[in-house]
Design an enzyme around this catalytic site. Structure first.
Site, PDB file in Angstrom:
ATOM      1  N   GLN A   1     -16.700  98.032  54.018  1.00 39.03           N
ATOM      2  CA  GLN A   1     -15.295  97.675  54.141  1.00 39.03           C
ATOM      3  C   GLN A   1     -14.509  98.890  54.612  1.00 39.03           C
ATOM      4  OE1 GLN A   1     -12.814  98.706  51.379  1.00 39.03           O
ATOM      5  NE2 GLN A   1     -12.137  96.735  50.621  1.00 39.03           N
TER       6      GLN A   1
ATOM      7  N   GLU B   1     -12.078  91.138  45.112  1.00 40.62           N
ATOM      8  CA  GLU B   1     -12.573  92.340  44.439  1.00 40.62           C
ATOM      9  C   GLU B   1     -12.302  92.236  42.938  1.00 40.62           C
ATOM     10  OE1 GLU B   1     -10.475  95.995  45.287  1.00 40.62           O
ATOM     11  OE2 GLU B   1     -12.312  97.149  45.044  1.00 40.62           O
TER      12      GLU B   1
ATOM     13  N   GLU C   1      -2.329 104.353  38.553  1.00 42.68           N
ATOM     14  CA  GLU C   1      -0.900 104.056  38.750  1.00 42.68           C
ATOM     15  C   GLU C   1      -0.701 102.701  39.422  1.00 42.68           C
ATOM     16  OE1 GLU C   1      -2.430 107.016  39.421  1.00 42.68           O
ATOM     17  OE2 GLU C   1      -1.642 107.832  37.553  1.00 42.68           O
TER      18      GLU C   1
ATOM     19  N   SER D   1      -9.338 102.035  53.704  1.00 40.80           N
ATOM     20  CA  SER D   1      -8.618 103.274  53.393  1.00 40.80           C
ATOM     21  C   SER D   1      -8.663 104.257  54.548  1.00 40.80           C
ATOM     22  CB  SER D   1      -9.226 103.958  52.175  1.00 40.80           C
ATOM     23  OG  SER D   1      -9.083 103.162  51.041  1.00 40.80           O
TER      24      SER D   1
ATOM     25  N   SER E   1     -17.936 103.283  51.280  1.00 41.53           N
ATOM     26  CA  SER E   1     -19.249 103.318  50.623  1.00 41.53           C
ATOM     27  C   SER E   1     -20.256 102.648  51.530  1.00 41.53           C
ATOM     28  CB  SER E   1     -19.238 102.535  49.314  1.00 41.53           C
ATOM     29  OG  SER E   1     -18.080 102.792  48.600  1.00 41.53           O
TER      30      SER E   1
END
Lengths: 375, 414
Positions: free
Chosen positions: B135, B253, B381, B138, B170
């Site tokens: 995936q 997810e 967060e 990011s 990953s």
């Protein structure tokens, strides 16, 4: 897997919530808080009429004969409403001690009176500072009379009878302790109210001077009975604490949505949001541990001692955490007598000590986990 | 209230158990059973090779990607059956690590937005482990704010040409396909100019570079794109709708709740039982007991929270964002436990060798790896924001860049 309360039990919870919202609003709690009456007698009567006081008491002793799961959902609502009545002393401690160890005559005498709201009971265990331990029991029993002083005794000033832990031996073993049942209106008993953190639930000192008492359970079995009573009460109190934690979280959330500062609701600031998220996390962990405790209690599982300790720790931490941060979210208003935040703050911190402090239960959990690992 | 299976669940469990007993790679059981925090390493095997073998066997036995429809390689199982399967698969589930992103995120996205042809071509091979997916979301400048990503895809005829860089991917080095979100229009606000694609990771112009992490290991990658050509037929969803498509991916997810997260509590309990302090075993020390008990209660709280979720699944309810608490609690706990374990070890705690006095260095490894637990898959967060906004109903953050065209958002280094 059905690790949840049944629809009937959830319905009972809703019924209890509705009843308490009507009969036990903050205004009613404040009558006791302000010292105008030692407990809410009307509410106590109402709880009896609803069948809540005897929900886990068998029908043959005047109860509803439902069970501990039903008692758990009611306990949660009692905590949510911060009900100013001697529910935990009478129902979790005195009634459970009678159910575990009472003779048929004792059960017949006291359990129907508890269920009908006529009798208030309590457990007289502590003698000043310290946690539950046989060596902290100094009050003596000899020849059918008690001598010594118990304090603090929850709801001691309004109780009709008490289960009293007394020393009947000096071998240094648990078998030195026996339990007795005492009618507090009889002679040889001197009761004094004590000021305490949570005025919505009284504390007292009870002095016994050559006070007549009847044994509860076999001689020398006192500590083993007490351990079972405390484990059961730990689970039931955990539900009260979970109810209180949830209510404190809700109050904080509602205030954060309502209060405007710097031109926006304070609940839009991450510092406040994250504080509330953390409160939700601890309340959720406490609820899940308490459910496990409820399962163990209701099935009388071998896991009860470990489950009760985990529920007690988790629920104590969650209620303290939520009550403390509820005040923080409210800012200055939260520190006024007028706002209800301090009611939950007081209850949370008083409840954290009632059955033995957090560190006591932490100690118990480790002992019990070791025992299980060794087995 | 009970922990029992329904009769159908019990029958399913029995079937699964029997199949696993007959087919699982038992020779790996002992090694897989050892607690491992982070990536799994096997002494004599490559995790991807043995993982592929196990995945293929499962696929042939109809046990792969259980909750997918049968025509795409799944079993058409219910969510609770998937949880039961995971419980029974136990330690062998660790072998599925290379396929989790494909099964949990890429596959469901292809299923929701791909053409029928694409679904039939790609999903069964993903399910059988023959093809591995990664995936590509990011970026160095777009982590929590993933919609701020910069990788550009420009339309050239029937193709898209991609330039940019992804990070924290990953398995990119062993993946065959990747799910890629890229910016197709920088002139509109950031969420509106994104489009989702999938691509062959062996395409010319794709370069995978391992990242050396703070803990000294290399488990993730950077992926660079230089004039990489992707056919328009590999677009998922409409042009400019990539953000909505990505929400499907991320929602899936969070559905992966069956997996239990490591908390470090069993390891810590063992350490405290064995470690001798000056006055005796650490577990007899009141300060140690207090911390250990608090962690144990948290850990059991997580366990029974997941049981409550499983019960909800069993009744056919869908778990919600409240599942975010698992990673939030266990990530912080791992880090705290590691720090305290070394405190107990005293001076020797600084050593990272395979010594007995430091319990084989496992807490030192835990310490160095635990920061990633609090960042990957949503930072602490972001998880708190999710709880605050979607569970408690608090207002969303004020987003000053929400209605600004992407190319007008002030940013460092553009």
């Amino acid at each position: 897997m059905n690790f949840d309360f049944s629809d009937d039990q959830k319905q009972l919870r809703d019924q209890a919530r509705k009843f308490l919202a009507e009969k036990c609003p903050p205004k009613a709690v404040r009558v006791v808080l302000d010292g105008k009456t030692p407990y809410d007698k009307e509410l106590w009567k109402g709880l009896a009429e609803m069948g809540f006081l005897g929900v886990a008491i068998p029908e043959e002793f005047g109860g509803a004969g439902a069970g501990h799961l039903e008692l758990c959902v009611i306990a949660e609502e009692m905590g949510r409403a911060n009900a100013p009545v001697p529910f935990s002393s009478t129902v979790y401690l005195a009634a459970e001690a009678l159910l575990i160890a009472g003779s048929d005559a004792q059960k017949k005498k006291w359990l129907p009176a508890i269920a009908s709201g006529e009798a208030i009971g309590t457990l007289a265990l502590f003698e000043g500072k310290g946690n539950p331990s046989p060596k902290n029991v100094k009050l003596t029993a000899a020849n059918g009379v008690l001598n010594g002083v118990k304090k603090p005794v929850a709801d001691g000033a309004i109780a009709d009878f008490a289960v009293v832990a007394a020393r009947t031996g000096s071998s240094g073993r648990d078998s030195d302790i026996s339990l007795f049942l005492v009618e507090l209106r009889a002679g040889g008993v001197e009761v004094k109210s004590l000021t305490n953190l949570d005025p919505t639930r009284g504390q007292a000192e009870i002095a016994f001077k050559d006070c007549k008492a009847e044994p509860l359970g076999a001689a020398g079995e006192g500590w083993s009975i007490l351990t079972q009573v405390l484990d059961r009460a730990a689970v039931l109190c955990a539900f009260e604490q979970v109810g209180g934690a949830d209510r404190a979280l809700e109050m904080g959330r509602d205030y954060a949505l309502d209060r405007i500062a710097f031109g926006r609701p304070i609940g839009s600031f991450q510092a406040v949001k994250h504080m509330l998220a953390d409160m939700y996390v601890s309340a959720t962990l406490a609820r899940s541990n308490s459910y496990y405790g409820a399962w163990a209690l209701s099935t009388n599982a071998a896991e009860l001692p470990e489950a009760a300790a985990a529920a007690r720790i988790s629920a104590t931490q969650a209620f303290q955490h939520c009550a403390k941060n509820n005040i923080q979210v409210h800012g200055g208003m939260g520190f006024t007598w007028e706002f209800d935040c301090h009611i939950y703050y007081r209850r949370a911190n008083a409840m954290a000590l009632g059955l033995g402090s957090l560190s006591y239960w932490e100690d118990q959990l480790i002992d019990r986990m070791r025992k299980k690992n060794a087995a | 209230m009970n922990f029992d299976d329904t009769p159908q669940e019990a029958a399913f469990r029995e079937t699964a158990r029997r199949w696993i007993e007959a087919n699982a790679p038992r020779e790996l059981h002992a090694e897989l059973s050892k607690s491992s925090l982070g990536r799994i390493r096997l002494a004599n095997h490559d995790i991807v090779d043995v993982g592929k073998a196990w995945q293929k066997k499962k696929f042939e036995g109809n046990w792969a990607c259980l909750h997918w429809p049968r025509e795409y390689g799944g079993r058409g199982a219910t969510p609770i059956e998937k949880v039961i399967w995971q419980q029974e698969e136990g330690v062998y589930g660790k072998l599925t690590q290379p396929f989790q992103i494909g099964e949990g995120m890429c596959g469901p996205t292809v299923m929701a937005f791909g053409s029928e042809e694409a679904k039939r071509r790609y999903l069964p091979k993903l399910a059988s482990g023959e093809e591995i997916w990664c995936q590509l979301f990011s970026e160095p400048s777009a982590g929590s704010d993933v919609a701020g990503l910069r990788t550009r895809a420009e339309k050239k005829g029937d193709n898209w040409v991609v330039n940019g860089q992804k990070i924290w991917t990953s398995g990119a080095h062993y993946s065959d396909y990747g799910l890629l979100i890229a910016r197709t229009d920088p002139n509109v606000p950031k969420h509106k100019g994104l489009t989702m694609f999938f691509l062959d990771m062996k395409s010319p112009g794709v370069e995978v570079r391992p990242i050396k992490q703070a803990n000294g290991m290399q488990e993730f990658n950077e992926v660079y794109f230089t004039d990489v050509v992707i056919p328009d037929s590999q677009r998922l969803g409409a042009v400019g709708d990539g953000w909505n498509v990505s929400l499907t991916t991320l929602m899936n997810e969070r559905m992966s709740i069956g997996a239990r997260l490591a908390t470090g509590v069993p390891e810590m309990f063992e350490l405290c039982s064995n470690l001798m302090l000056e006055d005796g075993p650490a577990i007899d020390d009141p300060a140690v007991r207090s911390k250990l008990a608090s962690w144990a209660a948290k850990s059991s709280g997580l366990k029974y929270t997941s049981y409550r979720t499983i019960s909800a699944l069993s009744k056919g309810e869908r778990p919600g964002p409240e599942n975010s608490i698992g990673k939030l609690v266990s990530g912080m706990m791992l880090q705290d436990i590691a720090t305290y374990a070394m405190d107990l070890q005293g001076a020797a705690g600084v050593l990272t060798g395979n010594d007995e006095e430091t319990a084989q260095g496992q807490f030192q490894q835990m310490l160095l790896s635990s920061p990633s637990m609090r960042i990957a898959g949503g930072t602490d967060e972001i998880l708190r924001n999710i709880i605050a906004e979607r569970v408690l109903g608090l207002p969303g953050d004020i987003r000053v860049d929400k209605d600004v065209p992407y190319n007008k958002i002030p940013t460092k280094g553009r």
